[in-house]
Design a protein around this motif. Structure first.
Motif, mmCIF file in Angstrom:
data_model
loop_
_atom_site.group_PDB
_atom_site.id
_atom_site.type_symbol
_atom_site.label_atom_id
_atom_site.label_comp_id
_atom_site.label_asym_id
_atom_site.label_seq_id
_atom_site.Cartn_x
_atom_site.Cartn_y
_atom_site.Cartn_z
ATOM 1 N N TYR A 394 0.816 -1.219 0.000
ATOM 2 C CA TYR A 394 0.000 0.000 0.000
ATOM 3 C C TYR A 394 0.854 1.276 0.000
ATOM 4 C CZ TYR A 394 -3.802 -3.200 0.968
ATOM 5 O OH TYR A 394 -4.715 -4.221 0.880
ATOM 6 N N TYR A 395 2.169 1.111 0.076
ATOM 7 C CA TYR A 395 3.054 2.278 -0.006
ATOM 8 C C TYR A 395 3.117 2.754 -1.453
ATOM 9 C CZ TYR A 395 7.347 5.041 -0.014
ATOM 10 O OH TYR A 395 8.274 6.040 -0.176
ATOM 11 N N PRO A 396 2.934 4.053 -1.713
ATOM 12 C CA PRO A 396 2.984 4.578 -3.088
ATOM 13 C C PRO A 396 4.426 4.759 -3.562
ATOM 14 C CG PRO A 396 2.496 6.345 -1.550
ATOM 15 C CD PRO A 396 2.567 5.092 -0.732
ATOM 16 N N ARG A 397 4.831 3.979 -4.530
ATOM 17 C CA ARG A 397 6.200 4.056 -5.052
ATOM 18 C C ARG A 397 6.209 4.972 -6.275
ATOM 19 N NH1 ARG A 397 8.869 0.411 -2.062
ATOM 20 N NH2 ARG A 397 7.518 -1.126 -1.000
ATOM 21 N N ALA A 398 6.956 6.075 -6.133
ATOM 22 C CA ALA A 398 6.966 7.110 -7.159
ATOM 23 C C ALA A 398 8.313 7.162 -7.852
ATOM 24 C CB ALA A 398 6.656 8.472 -6.535
ATOM 25 N N THR A 399 8.302 7.559 -9.109
ATOM 26 C CA THR A 399 9.535 7.731 -9.860
ATOM 27 C C THR A 399 9.322 8.739 -10.973
ATOM 28 O OG1 THR A 399 11.284 6.567 -11.075
ATOM 29 C CG2 THR A 399 9.030 5.846 -11.487
ATOM 30 N N TYR A 400 10.381 9.462 -11.312
ATOM 31 C CA TYR A 400 10.350 10.288 -12.511
ATOM 32 C C TYR A 400 10.476 9.386 -13.731
ATOM 33 C CZ TYR A 400 11.070 14.586 -9.771
ATOM 34 O OH TYR A 400 10.935 15.641 -8.908
ATOM 35 N N CYS A 401 9.848 9.807 -14.828
ATOM 36 C CA CYS A 401 9.883 8.986 -16.036
ATOM 37 C C CYS A 401 9.843 9.879 -17.269
ATOM 38 C CB CYS A 401 8.704 8.015 -16.056
ATOM 39 S SG CYS A 401 8.756 6.807 -17.397
ATOM 40 N N ASP A 402 10.676 9.568 -18.246
ATOM 41 C CA ASP A 402 10.625 10.268 -19.522
ATOM 42 C C ASP A 402 9.302 9.947 -20.197
ATOM 43 O OD1 ASP A 402 11.061 10.463 -22.565
ATOM 44 O OD2 ASP A 402 12.839 11.474 -21.763
ATOM 45 N N VAL A 403 8.637 10.970 -20.667
ATOM 46 C CA VAL A 403 7.302 10.760 -21.224
ATOM 47 C C VAL A 403 7.331 9.860 -22.449
ATOM 48 C CG1 VAL A 403 7.318 12.827 -22.687
ATOM 49 C CG2 VAL A 403 5.156 11.947 -21.814
ATOM 50 N N VAL A 404 8.423 9.898 -23.202
ATOM 51 C CA VAL A 404 8.533 9.031 -24.375
ATOM 52 C C VAL A 404 8.614 7.566 -23.948
ATOM 53 C CG1 VAL A 404 9.956 8.430 -26.360
ATOM 54 C CG2 VAL A 404 9.618 10.841 -25.747
ATOM 55 N N VAL A 405 9.365 7.309 -22.876
ATOM 56 C CA VAL A 405 9.458 5.935 -22.355
ATOM 57 C C VAL A 405 8.088 5.450 -21.891
ATOM 58 C CG1 VAL A 405 10.438 4.519 -20.521
ATOM 59 C CG2 VAL A 405 11.872 6.184 -21.711
ATOM 60 N N LEU A 406 7.382 6.309 -21.170
ATOM 61 C CA LEU A 406 6.064 5.915 -20.673
ATOM 62 C C LEU A 406 5.113 5.621 -21.819
ATOM 63 C CD1 LEU A 406 4.132 5.530 -18.278
ATOM 64 C CD2 LEU A 406 3.622 7.974 -18.408
ATOM 65 N N ARG A 407 5.135 6.485 -22.830
ATOM 66 C CA ARG A 407 4.215 6.301 -23.951
ATOM 67 C C ARG A 407 4.529 5.030 -24.743
ATOM 68 N NH1 ARG A 407 4.415 12.479 -26.263
ATOM 69 N NH2 ARG A 407 2.929 13.413 -24.813
#
Length: 416
Positions: A394-407
């Motif tokens: 239930y812990y929210p794991r956050a990370t920065y991500c390049d939008v191109v990688v995500l897409r």
């Protein structure tokens, strides 16, 4: 000294300030000119939410009404209201340091007469009546009493603030949950004054006069000091941690938070993954007293970490998409970087103004059940340890991500 009873008492409230006069001005309408502040001709003079007086990190799905007061020995404030059609409501009192004095929540408020409390009985309908009293001493809960001021000697002036909170009204167009705000009867120094709810709340930011400007400035400085120190110095970005303190930000005694600092970079978004707690979906007809759920309410909110510390956007439990395993995926993004990910379970939270240098995203947990408590933010803070350990999935794991990688590759590629 008792002269404050008939003098003008300057009260800094949860979202601004107003002038309160206990004397002949109470109870009669007076014209308000440009630059003036209205007198206390009604109750709940101040309202705060995303659209009206958006300050001090409010939740998008909640509205807060504020009643400033001054209480001497033996004084009290009587409240008469009806249970709202909503997920949650509560009465909270605060001192001049904007810290909690006392909390009386919905399922603790005994109904009047033969009415039934719908926050206790899942079969009961909302709208039943209740009565409560703000007192200047230790409260008697069996009489629906709530303490109005800190213990003697804790603050210099006998001034406090009462806030009514309503979360997720069944009808989104009725912020108060389909019922009128409570009627207020002030018992001050032997006098009794009845105040009906204000037709239009007072927002000092809509006034240009010196009084409104000065009071707004005092409030902003107080909130800024509390907000600036809310998280540990040196905390890594995009990592949820326990706050140093929420003191000074009018905290709700029924909520706990973990948060992560964020900064904007063009072409970069934030991805947040975690398991979603169960909740009573009152917008879908469930009772707020539904048994067996994890939390009464939870949300993920993006906020500006600059004065007046407004909320930008939230995704509440009922607004959050889940995958087949019960996990959420949030994408915090500016419109220019908005991901068109192929993942249909992603929920987008707006970034807001990209010129604001620092943002903070909060996970809010409200009233965990006994079964869910070990995985809650409440448990993480009571233990004082790393929430990533105690909250587990239930812990929210956050990370920065390049939008191109995500897409192109989906959220999993962001965690490599």
């Amino acid at each position: 000294m008792r002269s404050w009873r008939s003098a003008v008492v300057v009260i800094v409230s949860v979202v601004a300030a107003t002038l309160t006069t206990f004397g002949t001005a109470v109870g009669r309408a007076e014209p308000v000119g440009q630059g003036d502040t209205p007198g206390p001709v009604c109750a709940w003079q101040i309202m705060s939410n995303r659209d009206d007086l958006n300050v001090a990190f409010p939740d998008v799905n909640a509205t807060y009404w504020v009643l400033p007061y001054a209480l001497g020995p033996g004084d009290s404030i009587s409240l008469s209201g009806r249970y709202p059609h909503a997920r949650y409501f509560s009465l909270n009192t605060y001192g001049t340091d904007f810290n909690t004095v006392d909390t009386l929540r919905d399922n603790q408020i005994r109904p009047a007469g033969n009415d039934v409390n719908p926050f206790v009985d899942p079969a009961a309908a909302a709208g039943g009546s209740w009565q409560a009293t703000v007192v200047n001493r230790a409260p008697n809960r069996s009489r629906n009493e709530i303490r109005g001021l800190p213990a003697a000697g804790a603050q210099r002036v006998p001034v406090g603030f009462l806030i009514v909170r309503v979360y997720v009204p069944d009808d989104p167009s009725s912020l108060s949950g389909g019922v009128e705000l409570p009627t207020v009867v002030m018992h001050l120094g032997g006098a009794q004054v009845t105040l009906r709810p204000c037709a239009v709340p007072f927002n000092p930011r809509n006034y240009s006069g010196p009084i409104a400007a000065a009071l707004t400035s005092v409030f902003d400085r107080a909130i800024a000091g509390a907000a600036a120190n809310s998280f540990p110095a040196g905390s890594p970005e995009a990592t949820f941690v326990n706050p140093n303190s929420t003191a000074g930000l009018f905290p709700n005694g029924d909520n706990k938070y973990i948060g992560a600092g964020l900064t904007y970079r063009k072409g970069r978004v934030v991805v947040i993954r975690g398991k979603a707690p169960t909740y009573p979906n009152t917008r879908a007809g469930a009772s707020p007293a539904k048994p067996g759920v994890g939390l009464r309410y939870w949300s993920m909110c993006q906020n500006d970490k600059v004065t007046p510390y407004p909320v930008v956007a939230c995704a509440a439990d009922f607004q959050t998409r889940l995958d087949s395993d019960g996990y959420y995926t949030y994408v915090v993004a500016a419109p220019a970087d908005l991901s068109r990910s192929s993942d249909p379970t992603a929920t987008v939270i707006g970034w807001g103004d990209t010129n604001v240098p620092t943002k903070v995203v909060f996970l809010r947990n409200m009233l965990p059940s006994s079964g869910f408590y070990p995985s809650s933010v409440q448990a993480a803070q009571s233990k004082g340890g790393d929430p990533a350990v105690s909250m587990g999935a239930y812990y929210p794991r956050a990370t920065y991500c390049d939008v191109v990688v995500l897409r192109s590759q989906g959220w999993r590629a962001c965690y490599r």
